[in-house]
Write an enzyme that holds these catalytic residues in place. Structure first.
Site, short mmCIF file in Angstrom:
data_model
loop_
_atom_site.label_atom_id
_atom_site.label_comp_id
_atom_site.label_asym_id
_atom_site.label_seq_id
_atom_site.Cartn_x
_atom_site.Cartn_y
_atom_site.Cartn_z
N LYS B 97 0.88 -1.18 0.00
CA LYS B 97 0.00 0.00 0.00
C LYS B 97 0.91 1.22 0.00
O LYS B 97 1.72 1.40 0.91
CB LYS B 97 -0.88 -0.01 1.25
N GLY B 158 -7.34 8.95 11.10
CA GLY B 158 -7.47 9.04 12.55
C GLY B 158 -8.55 10.00 13.01
O GLY B 158 -8.76 10.18 14.20
N ALA B 184 -9.29 5.28 5.83
CA ALA B 184 -9.12 6.45 6.70
C ALA B 184 -10.42 7.20 6.94
O ALA B 184 -11.18 7.48 6.02
CB ALA B 184 -8.07 7.41 6.18
N GLY B 185 -10.63 7.53 8.19
CA GLY B 185 -11.76 8.37 8.59
C GLY B 185 -12.97 7.61 9.08
O GLY B 185 -13.84 8.17 9.74
N ASN B 206 -8.63 1.09 11.02
CA ASN B 206 -7.59 0.84 12.02
C ASN B 206 -7.91 1.56 13.33
O ASN B 206 -8.26 0.93 14.33
CB ASN B 206 -6.22 1.29 11.48
N THR B 207 -7.86 2.90 13.32
CA THR B 207 -8.03 3.67 14.56
C THR B 207 -9.30 3.27 15.32
O THR B 207 -9.26 3.09 16.53
CB THR B 207 -8.08 5.17 14.24
#
Lengths: 367, 261
Positions: B97, B158, B184-185, B206-207
């Site tokens: 990635k 994040g 993301a987000g 992830n986060t």
């Protein structure tokens, strides 16, 4: 371009009375916001905000988790030389302090590197007294040839240099620059630095910017708390960090909040910065600059460091020695300052696990 | 019903990709990934010990998963290429990635540098997935350069702010032929469902999992949310309308050919 232009506009502000004008309701308003302005940051550094440390801590913790997760980077300082050409009233390495000075040979660098590597740490910072002769670009580049074999990231905390010199060091593999302004107040600065090139306030002030321009991946700044009003110093430090973030998008900006520690000279700080003061400075900074690194050194006691972990810190040192050759020959030399947390790397790792944090021994690979 | 996502010839049953950063420890990470049923797991090469000293995060990634090393930390195409090669040389496979982030304040990806890195790495035989700021033309260029999937951000990394870039991503879903993975987000399972309902091929989280109070339970929640969203999408969602539409229309007897004496 220079942060000095920002400093010039700030320097004659009546900081104390401006801080005193801030009310509890001003603080409450700021705590409702998502992104903070410079004025909001100022508000959180005021005496009125002292009543809101818990609220600030909760927000700071959440923001840090969001951006950095449950992780804590660990690093170690490697002191390579204690030769210094400056007279700084608060520092043991000051040229006026008489003690046998030394500088590591390449063989000794290798031994120290092996000792640090054996502790499991892969990120280090090279430190020295400020002497262009003893910690020259050439000497540092030679050191890098050795350190590259052991460490994935190597930082620098030596005398300020020109941009071209930093470029050479970046080329050799150094990726991080730390430079403390000590105090942002130009007059106090002049009083404390009585002899040597460090007297040149503006050259030092512009050093982080030269590091950014030279391609350092990360630049850390800070004021040595205890030399002037900590609220004012913290405010200007935050503005300096913000200035660097805005102008050098590709550099990661870190802030550290060291406090003056006992040292070999007779200097006693006039301003006592309490634990509570330092925590307020750290929390306000986290709320103002959510993506900035916050670095915590072993200057602080184990008890305090344990409590500071969830308050916004992203990087801490462990098992530090502030002596030249201190990892292999601890009795030989003069430490730069007394460290307060003497726990081993393993103990710090254990502590982080207990607190629910993952110790990160490596966060970058020299490429 | 079989509905695999195919990337570079690999069939994936799960459309939830997971990340490995921000977890309190590797055992929680491992369990969360297991429970997520994720088959693609991204790992920052910069955090991996490449000397094989045994402290390898990769050892804690469940076997169900394909490793997708990422180039986070790279600020230029050149750095991304070097990091990708390091990862491959240390045995992390040929999926990568590409993350090229030159903005350390908001961590927004640099599309131009990403395109450059994609060209080089595809030539070298990597399966390249591009993390990017949603932009149709940039995505097309990444596709032309040989990217195996395009990974637009839903909102800054994040931030847990959900799919703020929805309109841009919707256009990309319509116009780009390789899979679109929203990365993301995404902060809540419901947002992952939303991503899948709008036609994204997969999401990367992830986060939201790593920093949840119970990361393992949250991983399960995301797994279910992604499956629900995908099922809704392939079942054909009803059109939304500002006006009520009766399910038994009153004018249904009117046809264009009927009547007319």
């Amino acid at each position: 371009m220079s942060f000095y232009n920002v400093y010039e506009k700030l320097k004659d502000q009546p900081f104390k009375s401006l801080f005193d004008e801030i009310t509890a309701s001003d603080v409450e308003n700021v705590l409702q916001k998502d992104g903070l302005t410079e004025a909001d940051y100022f508000t959180l550094l005021s005496p009125a905000a002292e009543g809101y440390l818990e609220e600030m801590a909760q927000k700071a913790h959440q923001l840090t988790l969001q951006h950095f997760g449950y992780t804590m980077q660990l690093f170690l300082p490697l002191y390579v030389s204690d030769y210094c050409v400056n007279t700084c009233k608060y520092c043991s390495f000051s040229v006026d302090n008489v003690f046998p000075r030394r500088r590591l040979t390449m063989e000794e660098v290798e031994e120290e590197a092996q000792a640090i590597y054996a502790m499991g740490i892969e990120q280090i910072i090279i430190l020295s007294g400020e002497s262009r002769v003893h910690s020259s670009v050439d000497y540092l580049s030679k050191i890098m040839k050795i350190l590259r074999k052991y460490f994935s990231s190597v930082g620098l905390e030596v005398q300020p240099m020109d941009r071209e010199e930093y470029e050479e060091l970046v080329e050799s593999g150094i990726d991080t620059l730390t430079v403390f302004q000590e105090t942002y107040d130009q007059e106090i600065y002049r009083d404390l630095h009585t002899k040597g090139p460090k007297r040149f306030y503006k050259y030092r002030l512009d050093t982080p910017e030269r590091g950014c321009q030279a391609g350092m991946r990360s630049v850390t700044i800070g004021a040595l708390l205890g030399l002037d009003d900590w609220r004012k110093e913290s405010y200007i430090t935050g503005l300096h960090g913000s200035y660097l973030q805005d102008n050098y998008l590709d550099t990661e900006i870190g802030i550290s909040f060291p406090r003056v520690q006992p040292n070999a000279g007779s200097f006693q700080p006039e301003i006592h910065v309490t634990d509570q003061n330092m925590v307020q400075a750290m929390l306000a900074l986290r709320l103002f600059l959510p993506r900035a690194g916050i670095i915590l050194s072993t200057r602080e006691t184990p008890q305090l460091r344990d409590q500071l972990i969830p308050l916004g810190v992203t990087k801490m040192s462990a098992a530090s020695s502030t002596e030249v050759g201190g990892y292999t020959q601890p009795e030989n030399t003069q430490s730069q300052f007394e460290i307060s947390d003497e726990r081993s790397v393993e103990e710090v790792r254990q502590l982080l696990h207990e607190k629910g944090y993952q110790p990160v021994m490596k966060d970058w690979q020299i490429v | 019903m079989k509905d695999p996502l195919v990337i570079a010839g690999k069939e994936l049953e799960s459309r939830l990709f997971t990340g490995t950063g921000k977890f309190a420890d590797h055992s929680v990470m491992r369990e969360a990934i297991e429970q997520s049923h994720s088959q693609v797991v991204t790992v920052a090469i910069r955090r991996v010990d490449l000397d094989g000293s045994g402290k390898h995060i990769v050892n804690d990634i469940p076997e169900q998963a394909t490793l997708m090393p990422n180039t986070s930390g790279a600020r230029t195409a050149e750095e991304a290429v070097r990091i990708a090669r390091l990862g491959k040389a240390s045995g992390m496979g040929n999926w990568v990635k590409i993350e090229v982030i030159s903005d350390q304040k908001y961590l927004l990806p640099d599309n131009e540098e990403t395109i450059k890195a994609t060209k080089i790495l595809v030539e070298e035989g990597f399966v390249v997935l591009d993390y990017m700021s949603p932009d149709l033309m940039a995505a097309k260029r990444m596709e032309e350069a040989g990217a195996a999937a395009i990974m637009p951000l839903g909102s800054p990394i994040g931030s847990n702010r959900g799919i703020r870039m929805k309109e841009m991503i919707r256009i990309m879903i319509d116009e780009i032929d390789v899979p679109i993975v929203i990365d993301a987000g995404i902060g809540k399972p419901s947002e992952a469902t939303e991503a899948m309902e709008m036609g994204a091929d997969a999401v990367l989280v992830n986060t939201a999992i790593a920093t949840a109070e119970d990361p393992v339970a949250m991983a399960k929640a995301f797994d279910m949310a992604v499956r629900a969203g995908r099922m809704a999408y392939i079942s054909g969602l009803g059109q939304s309308s500002l006006q009520a539409k009766a399910s038994s229309p009153l004018t249904g007897f009117l046809t264009s050919t009927g009547g007319g004496q």
